[in-house]
Design a protein around this motif. Structure first.
Motif, PDB file in Angstrom:
ATOM      1  N   GLY A 146      -3.583 -21.444  23.406  1.00 24.86           N
ATOM      2  CA  GLY A 146      -4.543 -20.236  23.013  1.00 24.86           C
ATOM      3  C   GLY A 146      -5.946 -20.696  22.680  1.00 24.86           C
ATOM      4  O   GLY A 146      -6.397 -20.722  21.292  1.00 24.86           O
ATOM      5  N   TYR A 147      -6.564 -20.368  23.562  1.00 23.32           N
ATOM      6  CA  TYR A 147      -7.719 -20.917  23.231  1.00 23.32           C
ATOM      7  C   TYR A 147      -8.191 -19.475  22.667  1.00 23.32           C
ATOM      8  O   TYR A 147      -8.408 -18.713  23.203  1.00 23.32           O
ATOM      9  N   PRO A 148      -9.585 -19.427  21.998  1.00 22.37           N
ATOM     10  CA  PRO A 148     -10.050 -19.183  21.210  1.00 22.37           C
ATOM     11  C   PRO A 148     -11.393 -18.200  22.012  1.00 22.37           C
ATOM     12  O   PRO A 148     -12.017 -18.649  23.061  1.00 22.37           O
ATOM     13  N   PRO A 149     -11.771 -16.948  22.435  1.00 22.50           N
ATOM     14  CA  PRO A 149     -12.688 -16.461  23.179  1.00 22.50           C
ATOM     15  C   PRO A 149     -14.459 -17.009  22.225  1.00 22.50           C
ATOM     16  O   PRO A 149     -13.781 -17.662  21.047  1.00 22.50           O
ATOM     17  N   MET A 150     -14.851 -16.919  23.462  1.00 21.89           N
ATOM     18  CA  MET A 150     -15.903 -18.053  22.793  1.00 21.89           C
ATOM     19  C   MET A 150     -16.983 -17.111  22.457  1.00 21.89           C
ATOM     20  O   MET A 150     -17.437 -15.991  22.783  1.00 21.89           O
TER      21      MET A 150
ATOM     22  N   GLU B 110       1.268 -18.909  35.575  1.00 19.63           N
ATOM     23  CA  GLU B 110       0.622 -17.989  35.867  1.00 19.63           C
ATOM     24  C   GLU B 110       0.678 -16.687  34.857  1.00 19.63           C
ATOM     25  O   GLU B 110       0.006 -15.390  35.180  1.00 19.63           O
ATOM     26  N   LYS B 111       1.620 -16.406  34.014  1.00 21.11           N
ATOM     27  CA  LYS B 111       2.626 -15.210  33.052  1.00 21.11           C
ATOM     28  C   LYS B 111       1.225 -15.399  31.326  1.00 21.11           C
ATOM     29  O   LYS B 111       1.666 -14.741  30.722  1.00 21.11           O
ATOM     30  N   THR B 112       0.850 -16.627  31.681  1.00 20.46           N
ATOM     31  CA  THR B 112       0.370 -16.941  30.412  1.00 20.46           C
ATOM     32  C   THR B 112      -0.615 -15.908  29.842  1.00 20.46           C
ATOM     33  O   THR B 112      -1.755 -15.415  30.455  1.00 20.46           O
ATOM     34  N   LYS B 113      -0.842 -15.300  28.233  1.00 19.74           N
ATOM     35  CA  LYS B 113      -1.429 -14.411  28.325  1.00 19.74           C
ATOM     36  C   LYS B 113      -2.367 -14.772  26.796  1.00 19.74           C
ATOM     37  O   LYS B 113      -1.336 -15.642  25.554  1.00 19.74           O
ATOM     38  N   ILE B 114      -3.356 -14.504  26.624  1.00 20.40           N
ATOM     39  CA  ILE B 114      -4.089 -15.294  24.803  1.00 20.40           C
ATOM     40  C   ILE B 114      -4.190 -14.176  24.914  1.00 20.40           C
ATOM     41  O   ILE B 114      -4.947 -12.786  25.453  1.00 20.40           O
ATOM     42  N   HIS B 115      -4.242 -13.251  23.454  1.00 14.81           N
ATOM     43  CA  HIS B 115      -4.375 -12.166  23.045  1.00 14.81           C
ATOM     44  C   HIS B 115      -4.884 -11.966  21.467  1.00 14.81           C
ATOM     45  O   HIS B 115      -4.926 -12.138  20.166  1.00 14.81           O
ATOM     46  N   PRO B 116      -6.254 -11.725  21.172  1.00 18.74           N
ATOM     47  CA  PRO B 116      -7.306 -11.908  20.402  1.00 18.74           C
ATOM     48  C   PRO B 116      -7.080 -10.873  19.867  1.00 18.74           C
ATOM     49  O   PRO B 116      -6.283  -9.606  19.213  1.00 18.74           O
ATOM     50  N   THR B 117      -7.126 -11.609  18.214  1.00 21.14           N
ATOM     51  CA  THR B 117      -7.205 -11.025  16.506  1.00 21.14           C
ATOM     52  C   THR B 117      -7.719 -10.880  16.284  1.00 21.14           C
ATOM     53  O   THR B 117      -8.920 -11.766  16.217  1.00 21.14           O
TER      54      THR B 117
END
Length: 230
Positions: free
Chosen positions: A132-136, A158-165
């Motif tokens: 879950g790489y953080p946004p830069m 292809e279905k992976t999602k990373i949701h920023p908090t």
């Protein structure tokens, strides 16, 4: 299908590049004494492996949702995936990499790869890994830590999602194919409440990100199998 899933807070597994946002994980303290060395990285990984090997007769859990891996602040390693990385270092062991063979290539490796190498060396599953790489922000990760999912079952990348908090680690959404059935694992590491009303508002925001995504998933896939971890 029967499987073993473990969620585990590794409590700040920082890599061996000598750069750390938190003072406790810098190579030396203010007096110049050794503090967090490559030997400490090895010990921390070995202790984690000792816990994980309690499952599946030493092979480890089928799925691990791992939190508090350090985000890589010196992202120079060029390995495409877990198999590529493990192939490159197949001739050696982690204790050698963090010992007599330690060099710039090893210091460039992120914490999630070092942990994977130690687990494979110890005879655990040859896991696939999703991070879950953080946004830069300004060329650096926006959060010091990140989450990761290790799975011996195929990850549907292809279905992976990373949701920023808000002010917390992103929520990692990983889809896994377990013998033809899809499982969605959410790896969470929200802000600690610690009795602060202000911080509780941030935690509520973190929770809302997850709740909104769950509502969306269930609306589209009423029979979806989901695990919320962390």
């Amino acid at each position: 299908a029967v499987y073993t899933l473990v969620t585990y807070n590794i409590e700040n597994l920082f890599d061996a590049d000598g750069e750390a946002v938190f003072d406790d994980y810098k190579p030396t303290d203010r007096a110049g004494n050794p503090q967090y060395t490559k030997e400490d990285v090895l010990t921390k990984i070995q202790n984690t492996i000792r816990v994980m090997k309690q499952y599946n007769r030493g092979k480890g859990p089928d799925i691990i949702a791992m939190v508090e891996l350090e985000s890589d602040f010196t992202p120079n390693s060029t390995y495409a995936d877990a198999g590529d990385f493990l192939g490159r270092f197949a001739h050696t062991k982690l204790e050698n990499m963090l010992g007599e063979e330690f060099d710039e290539k090893v210091s460039d490796l992120p914490s999630e790869w070092l942990l994977l190498k130690g687990m494979v060396d110890a005879g655990m599953w040859n896991y696939q890994v999703e991070v879950g790489y953080p946004p830069m922000e300004n060329g650096r990760p926006s959060s010091v830590q990140q989450t990761a999912v290790y799975s011996r079952f195929p990850i549907l990348r292809e279905k992976t999602k990373i949701h920023p908090t808000q002010q917390a680690r992103p929520i990692l959404e990983t889809w896994i194919n377990i013998n033809g059935n899809e499982l969605v694992v959410f790896a969470n590491h929200w802000k600690s409440g610690a009795g602060s009303a202000e911080m509780e508002e941030i935690r509520l925001q973190n929770a809302k990100v997850l709740r909104d995504r769950l509502d969306e998933l269930v609306a589209g896939y009423p029979q979806i199998d989901v695990v919320l971890a962390g």
